[in-house]
Design a protein around this motif. Structure first.
Motif, mmCIF file in Angstrom:
data_model
loop_
_atom_site.group_PDB
_atom_site.id
_atom_site.type_symbol
_atom_site.label_atom_id
_atom_site.label_comp_id
_atom_site.label_asym_id
_atom_site.label_seq_id
_atom_site.Cartn_x
_atom_site.Cartn_y
_atom_site.Cartn_z
ATOM 1 N N LEU A 84 -0.314 -6.864 -0.220
ATOM 2 C CA LEU A 84 0.546 -6.479 0.895
ATOM 3 C C LEU A 84 -0.093 -5.333 1.675
ATOM 4 N N LYS A 85 0.218 -5.263 2.963
ATOM 5 C CA LYS A 85 -0.329 -4.227 3.831
ATOM 6 C C LYS A 85 0.719 -3.132 4.028
ATOM 7 N N TYR A 86 0.307 -1.888 3.831
ATOM 8 C CA TYR A 86 1.189 -0.744 3.986
ATOM 9 C C TYR A 86 0.634 0.160 5.076
ATOM 10 N N GLU A 87 1.537 0.671 5.912
ATOM 11 C CA GLU A 87 1.133 1.511 7.033
ATOM 12 C C GLU A 87 1.919 2.822 6.991
ATOM 13 N N VAL A 88 1.200 3.939 7.104
ATOM 14 C CA VAL A 88 1.799 5.266 7.076
ATOM 15 C C VAL A 88 1.380 5.985 8.346
ATOM 16 N N GLU A 89 2.336 6.586 9.030
ATOM 17 C CA GLU A 89 2.028 7.345 10.241
ATOM 18 C C GLU A 89 2.047 8.829 9.922
ATOM 19 N N ILE A 90 1.068 9.542 10.463
ATOM 20 C CA ILE A 90 1.005 10.983 10.275
ATOM 21 C C ILE A 90 1.837 11.619 11.380
ATOM 22 N N VAL A 91 2.841 12.390 10.968
ATOM 23 C CA VAL A 91 3.723 13.058 11.919
ATOM 24 C C VAL A 91 3.605 14.571 11.718
ATOM 25 N N ALA A 92 4.218 15.332 12.600
ATOM 26 C CA ALA A 92 4.062 16.791 12.600
ATOM 27 C C ALA A 92 4.421 17.440 11.261
ATOM 28 N N ASN A 93 5.439 16.948 10.590
ATOM 29 C CA ASN A 93 5.878 17.610 9.361
ATOM 30 C C ASN A 93 5.710 16.754 8.107
ATOM 31 N N GLY A 94 4.792 15.802 8.142
ATOM 32 C CA GLY A 94 4.535 15.004 6.948
ATOM 33 C C GLY A 94 4.024 13.614 7.256
ATOM 34 N N TYR A 95 4.497 12.645 6.479
ATOM 35 C CA TYR A 95 4.022 11.263 6.559
ATOM 36 C C TYR A 95 5.223 10.337 6.648
ATOM 37 N N LEU A 96 5.210 9.458 7.603
ATOM 38 C CA LEU A 96 6.330 8.556 7.819
ATOM 39 C C LEU A 96 5.970 7.170 7.285
ATOM 40 N N TYR A 97 6.779 6.719 6.332
ATOM 41 C CA TYR A 97 6.571 5.396 5.748
ATOM 42 C C TYR A 97 7.934 4.728 5.641
ATOM 43 N N GLU A 98 8.061 3.570 6.244
ATOM 44 C CA GLU A 98 9.312 2.804 6.252
ATOM 45 C C GLU A 98 10.514 3.681 6.621
ATOM 46 N N LEU A 101 10.559 10.104 5.682
ATOM 47 C CA LEU A 101 9.585 11.178 5.817
ATOM 48 C C LEU A 101 9.188 11.700 4.437
ATOM 49 N N TYR A 102 7.905 11.750 4.181
ATOM 50 C CA TYR A 102 7.369 12.270 2.919
ATOM 51 C C TYR A 102 6.559 13.519 3.216
ATOM 52 N N LYS A 103 6.608 14.488 2.311
ATOM 53 C CA LYS A 103 5.852 15.728 2.492
ATOM 54 C C LYS A 103 4.380 15.545 2.153
ATOM 55 N N SER A 104 4.077 14.555 1.305
ATOM 56 C CA SER A 104 2.696 14.365 0.874
ATOM 57 C C SER A 104 2.332 12.884 0.816
ATOM 58 N N LEU A 105 1.030 12.620 0.885
ATOM 59 C CA LEU A 105 0.547 11.244 0.723
ATOM 60 C C LEU A 105 0.790 10.753 -0.695
ATOM 61 N N SER A 106 0.801 11.670 -1.632
ATOM 62 C CA SER A 106 1.058 11.282 -3.014
ATOM 63 C C SER A 106 2.467 10.717 -3.159
ATOM 64 N N GLY A 107 3.418 11.291 -2.436
ATOM 65 C CA GLY A 107 4.782 10.777 -2.453
ATOM 66 C C GLY A 107 4.860 9.368 -1.897
ATOM 67 N N VAL A 108 4.092 9.108 -0.829
ATOM 68 C CA VAL A 108 4.059 7.763 -0.249
ATOM 69 C C VAL A 108 3.429 6.789 -1.240
ATOM 70 N N ALA A 109 2.334 7.200 -1.843
ATOM 71 C CA ALA A 109 1.647 6.334 -2.807
ATOM 72 C C ALA A 109 2.573 5.988 -3.976
ATOM 73 N N LYS A 110 3.364 6.959 -4.419
ATOM 74 C CA LYS A 110 4.303 6.702 -5.518
ATOM 75 C C LYS A 110 5.404 5.743 -5.075
ATOM 76 N N ALA A 111 5.856 5.884 -3.816
ATOM 77 C CA ALA A 111 6.886 4.971 -3.300
ATOM 78 C C ALA A 111 6.363 3.538 -3.246
ATOM 79 N N ILE A 112 5.080 3.383 -2.952
ATOM 80 C CA ILE A 112 4.489 2.051 -2.845
ATOM 81 C C ILE A 112 4.223 1.442 -4.215
ATOM 82 N N THR A 113 3.654 2.239 -5.102
ATOM 83 C CA THR A 113 3.197 1.701 -6.388
ATOM 84 C C THR A 113 4.179 1.898 -7.540
#
Length: 127
Positions: A84-98, A101-113
């Motif tokens: 599956l393809k996952y897309e994360v946008e970098i925003v002013a105060n973190g990372y936007l995924y689905e 808003l996540y404070k870190s890329l690690s949080g996004v990675a945990k949400a995905i995996t």
């Protein structure tokens, strides 16, 4: 005295490990060759200054002048994971995924995996 210039970087690293018994620090190929030549000479002449490895470590710190990666606001990170393809946008105060808003890329990675990941490693962001 050995000629190391014809060896690949991997073979130089193996030679370093064989002669010195420690992994190569993060130094460039030319410094690896210079230190191997110096080490051979010191061994032949039976001189080993105590600061040898400290000097190598210091050289490693001062030689790595690569630019650091920067993630700009509005950039998108795309990662394929388990087909599956996952897309994360970098925003002013973190990372936007689905729309979350996540404070870190690690949080996004945990949400995905569902598992703890280093976010930079998961998304292939090199510092």
């Amino acid at each position: 005295m050995q000629n190391y210039t014809h060896l690949t970087t991997r073979k130089l690293e193996l030679k370093w490990l064989e002669l010195i018994g420690r992994p190569v620090p993060s130094i460039g190929r030319s410094l690896i060759i210079k230190y191997l030549l110096w080490y051979e000479q010191a061994k032949r002449e039976k001189i080993f200054p105590l600061g040898f490895f400290h000097e190598v470590a210091q050289a490693a710190k001062t030689t790595d002048k690569r630019p650091k990666a920067t993630l700009e606001i509005g950039s998108k990170l795309i990662r394929s994971y388990q087909g599956l393809k996952y897309e994360v946008e970098i925003v002013a105060n973190g990372y936007l995924y689905e729309n979350t808003l996540y404070k870190s890329l690690s949080g996004v990675a945990k949400a995905i995996t569902g598992k703890s990941w280093n976010g930079n490693v998961f998304f292939g962001v090199k510092k």
